[in-house]
Design an enzyme around this catalytic site. Structure first.
Site, PDB file in Angstrom:
ATOM      1  N   LYS A  11       0.171  -1.119   0.202  1.00 37.96           N
ATOM      2  CA  LYS A  11       0.178   0.260   0.389  1.00 37.96           C
ATOM      3  C   LYS A  11       1.167   1.219  -0.202  1.00 37.96           C
ATOM      4  O   LYS A  11       1.881   1.149   0.272  1.00 37.96           O
ATOM      5  CB  LYS A  11      -0.825  -0.510   1.431  1.00 37.96           C
ATOM      6  CG  LYS A  11      -2.049  -1.338   0.920  1.00 37.96           C
ATOM      7  CD  LYS A  11      -2.473  -1.119   2.524  1.00 37.96           C
ATOM      8  CE  LYS A  11      -4.173  -2.245   2.136  1.00 37.96           C
ATOM      9  NZ  LYS A  11      -4.878  -2.030   3.724  1.00 37.96           N
ATOM     10  N   TYR A  51     -12.866  -2.658  -3.600  1.00 37.29           N
ATOM     11  CA  TYR A  51     -12.902  -2.964  -2.049  1.00 37.29           C
ATOM     12  C   TYR A  51     -14.679  -2.415  -2.489  1.00 37.29           C
ATOM     13  O   TYR A  51     -15.364  -2.114  -1.205  1.00 37.29           O
ATOM     14  CB  TYR A  51     -11.990  -1.497  -1.199  1.00 37.29           C
ATOM     15  CG  TYR A  51     -10.737  -1.950  -0.827  1.00 37.29           C
ATOM     16  CD1 TYR A  51     -10.784  -2.272   0.172  1.00 37.29           C
ATOM     17  CD2 TYR A  51      -9.578  -0.814  -1.631  1.00 37.29           C
ATOM     18  CE1 TYR A  51      -9.502  -3.275   0.348  1.00 37.29           C
ATOM     19  CE2 TYR A  51      -8.522  -1.436  -0.901  1.00 37.29           C
ATOM     20  CZ  TYR A  51      -8.791  -2.192  -0.239  1.00 37.29           C
ATOM     21  OH  TYR A  51      -7.232  -2.401   0.791  1.00 37.29           O
ATOM     22  N   ASN A 114      -2.084   0.812   6.719  1.00 34.75           N
ATOM     23  CA  ASN A 114      -1.397  -0.676   6.857  1.00 34.75           C
ATOM     24  C   ASN A 114      -0.398  -1.877   5.819  1.00 34.75           C
ATOM     25  O   ASN A 114      -1.076  -2.762   6.259  1.00 34.75           O
ATOM     26  CB  ASN A 114      -3.173  -1.422   7.769  1.00 34.75           C
ATOM     27  CG  ASN A 114      -3.824  -1.979   6.760  1.00 34.75           C
ATOM     28  OD1 ASN A 114      -3.412  -1.622   5.720  1.00 34.75           O
ATOM     29  ND2 ASN A 114      -4.886  -2.850   7.289  1.00 34.75           N
ATOM     30  N   HIS A 117      -2.191  -5.231   1.410  1.00 35.79           N
ATOM     31  CA  HIS A 117      -3.307  -6.069   1.083  1.00 35.79           C
ATOM     32  C   HIS A 117      -2.870  -7.417   0.928  1.00 35.79           C
ATOM     33  O   HIS A 117      -2.361  -7.584   0.274  1.00 35.79           O
ATOM     34  CB  HIS A 117      -4.254  -5.464   0.016  1.00 35.79           C
ATOM     35  CG  HIS A 117      -5.425  -6.169  -0.288  1.00 35.79           C
ATOM     36  ND1 HIS A 117      -6.655  -6.368   0.104  1.00 35.79           N
ATOM     37  CD2 HIS A 117      -5.427  -7.158  -1.086  1.00 35.79           C
ATOM     38  CE1 HIS A 117      -7.285  -7.707  -0.019  1.00 35.79           C
ATOM     39  NE2 HIS A 117      -6.641  -7.797  -1.131  1.00 35.79           N
ATOM     40  N   GLU A 128      -9.326 -10.634  -7.556  1.00 34.96           N
ATOM     41  CA  GLU A 128      -8.591  -9.741  -7.166  1.00 34.96           C
ATOM     42  C   GLU A 128      -7.070 -10.044  -8.376  1.00 34.96           C
ATOM     43  O   GLU A 128      -6.838  -8.850  -8.989  1.00 34.96           O
ATOM     44  CB  GLU A 128      -8.134  -9.421  -6.006  1.00 34.96           C
ATOM     45  CG  GLU A 128      -8.962  -9.446  -5.148  1.00 34.96           C
ATOM     46  CD  GLU A 128      -8.502  -9.622  -2.912  1.00 34.96           C
ATOM     47  OE1 GLU A 128      -9.245  -9.180  -2.938  1.00 34.96           O
ATOM     48  OE2 GLU A 128      -6.834 -10.045  -3.909  1.00 34.96           O
TER      49      GLU A 128
HETATM   50  P1  IDP Z   1      -7.761  -7.291   5.790  1.00 39.24           P
HETATM   51  O1  IDP Z   1      -6.918  -5.709   4.654  1.00 39.24           O
HETATM   52  O2  IDP Z   1      -6.942  -7.051   7.326  1.00 39.24           O
HETATM   53  O3  IDP Z   1      -8.774  -7.864   4.697  1.00 39.24           O
HETATM   54  P2  IDP Z   1     -10.750  -5.794   5.491  1.00 39.24           P
HETATM   55  O4  IDP Z   1     -11.608  -6.091   6.627  1.00 39.24           O
HETATM   56  O5  IDP Z   1     -10.857  -6.507   4.628  1.00 39.24           O
HETATM   57  O6  IDP Z   1      -9.300  -5.905   6.426  1.00 39.24           O
HETATM   58  O7  IDP Z   1     -10.376  -4.246   5.547  1.00 39.24           O
HETATM   59  C1  IDP Z   1     -10.110  -3.757   4.223  1.00 39.24           C
HETATM   60  C2  IDP Z   1      -9.414  -2.636   4.343  1.00 39.24           C
HETATM   61  O8  IDP Z   1      -9.818  -1.100   4.800  1.00 39.24           O
HETATM   62  C3  IDP Z   1      -8.327  -2.705   5.753  1.00 39.24           C
HETATM   63  O9  IDP Z   1      -6.962  -3.133   5.410  1.00 39.24           O
HETATM   64  C4  IDP Z   1      -8.204  -1.514   6.152  1.00 39.24           C
HETATM   65  O10 IDP Z   1      -6.993  -0.789   5.305  1.00 39.24           O
HETATM   66  C5  IDP Z   1      -9.164  -0.649   6.164  1.00 39.24           C
HETATM   67  N1  IDP Z   1     -10.181  -0.592   7.409  1.00 39.24           N
HETATM   68  C6  IDP Z   1     -11.039  -2.620   7.783  1.00 39.24           C
HETATM   69  N2  IDP Z   1     -10.920  -1.284   8.800  1.00 39.24           N
HETATM   70  C7  IDP Z   1     -11.209  -0.384   9.204  1.00 39.24           C
HETATM   71  C8  IDP Z   1     -11.621   0.335  10.008  1.00 39.24           C
HETATM   72  O11 IDP Z   1     -12.471   0.590  11.008  1.00 39.24           O
HETATM   73  N3  IDP Z   1     -10.993   1.950   9.729  1.00 39.24           N
HETATM   74  C9  IDP Z   1     -10.172   2.125   8.722  1.00 39.24           C
HETATM   75  N4  IDP Z   1     -10.022   1.510   8.051  1.00 39.24           N
HETATM   76  C10 IDP Z   1      -9.783   0.600   7.670  1.00 39.24           C
END
Ligand code: IDP
Length: 135
Positions: A11, A51, A114, A117, A128
């Site tokens: 990312k 997304y 974070n 992905h 994807e």
């Molecule tokens: P993942 O990336 O670990 O699979 P997902 O639940 O699929 O997690 O969420 C996709 C992305 O959305 C996350 O990697 C993160 O960047 C963002 N995200 C998820 N939950 C939150 C939140 O509560 N606040 C802000 N961003 C979030």
């Protein structure tokens, strides 16, 4: 165990921090092969489509904003049990909850920025990979 393919994104936060190499090295040293790779700037449409399953979530706008804030590395990783292995190497979505030694624990700063992905299932991986690299 089956040889699988999974989809991964390094990312914008991790690209900006100059840790592409360190993250790719985690994949390679754990038996995952890079079989497709491209540095690219996502358009708003590409990020929204990618997304789409999160469209109704309160963080969707911020997520799209963040994912288009700078270049990303999209890649396909191949190896035994690649989908679960990649998720294990990444660690929990929230870096504060990610286990020691995981990519998110070591390189991410927050739940939205974070670092990586990774596909969460075989169905997601297929969708994807096709989304960015075709069949
Ligand atoms: P993942 O990336 O670990 O699979 P997902 O639940 O699929 O997690 O969420 C996709 C992305 O959305 C996350 O990697 C993160 O960047 C963002 N995200 C998820 N939950 C939150 C939140 O509560 N606040 C802000 N961003 C979030």
């Amino acid at each position: 165990m089956a040889i699988e393919r999974t989809f991964s994104i390094i990312k914008p936060d991790a690209v900006a921090k100059n840790v592409i190499g360190k993250i790719v090295s985690r994949f390679e040293s754990n038996g995952l092969k890079i079989v497709e790779m491209q540095l690219k700037q996502l358009s708003r449409e590409e990020a929204e489509g990618f997304y789409a399953e999160h469209k109704e979530r309160p963080f969707f706008g911020d997520l799209v904003e963040f994912m288009t804030s700078g270049p990303v590395v999209v890649q396909v990783l191949e190896g035994e049990n690649a989908i679960t292995l990649n998720r294990d190497l990444m660690g929990a979505t929230n870096p504060q909850e990610a286990a020691e030694g995981t990519i998110r624990r070591d390189f991410a700063q927050s739940i939205d920025a974070n670092a990586v992905h990774g596909s969460d299932s075989a169905t997601s991986a297929e969708r994807e990979i096709a989304y960015f690299f075709g069949k």
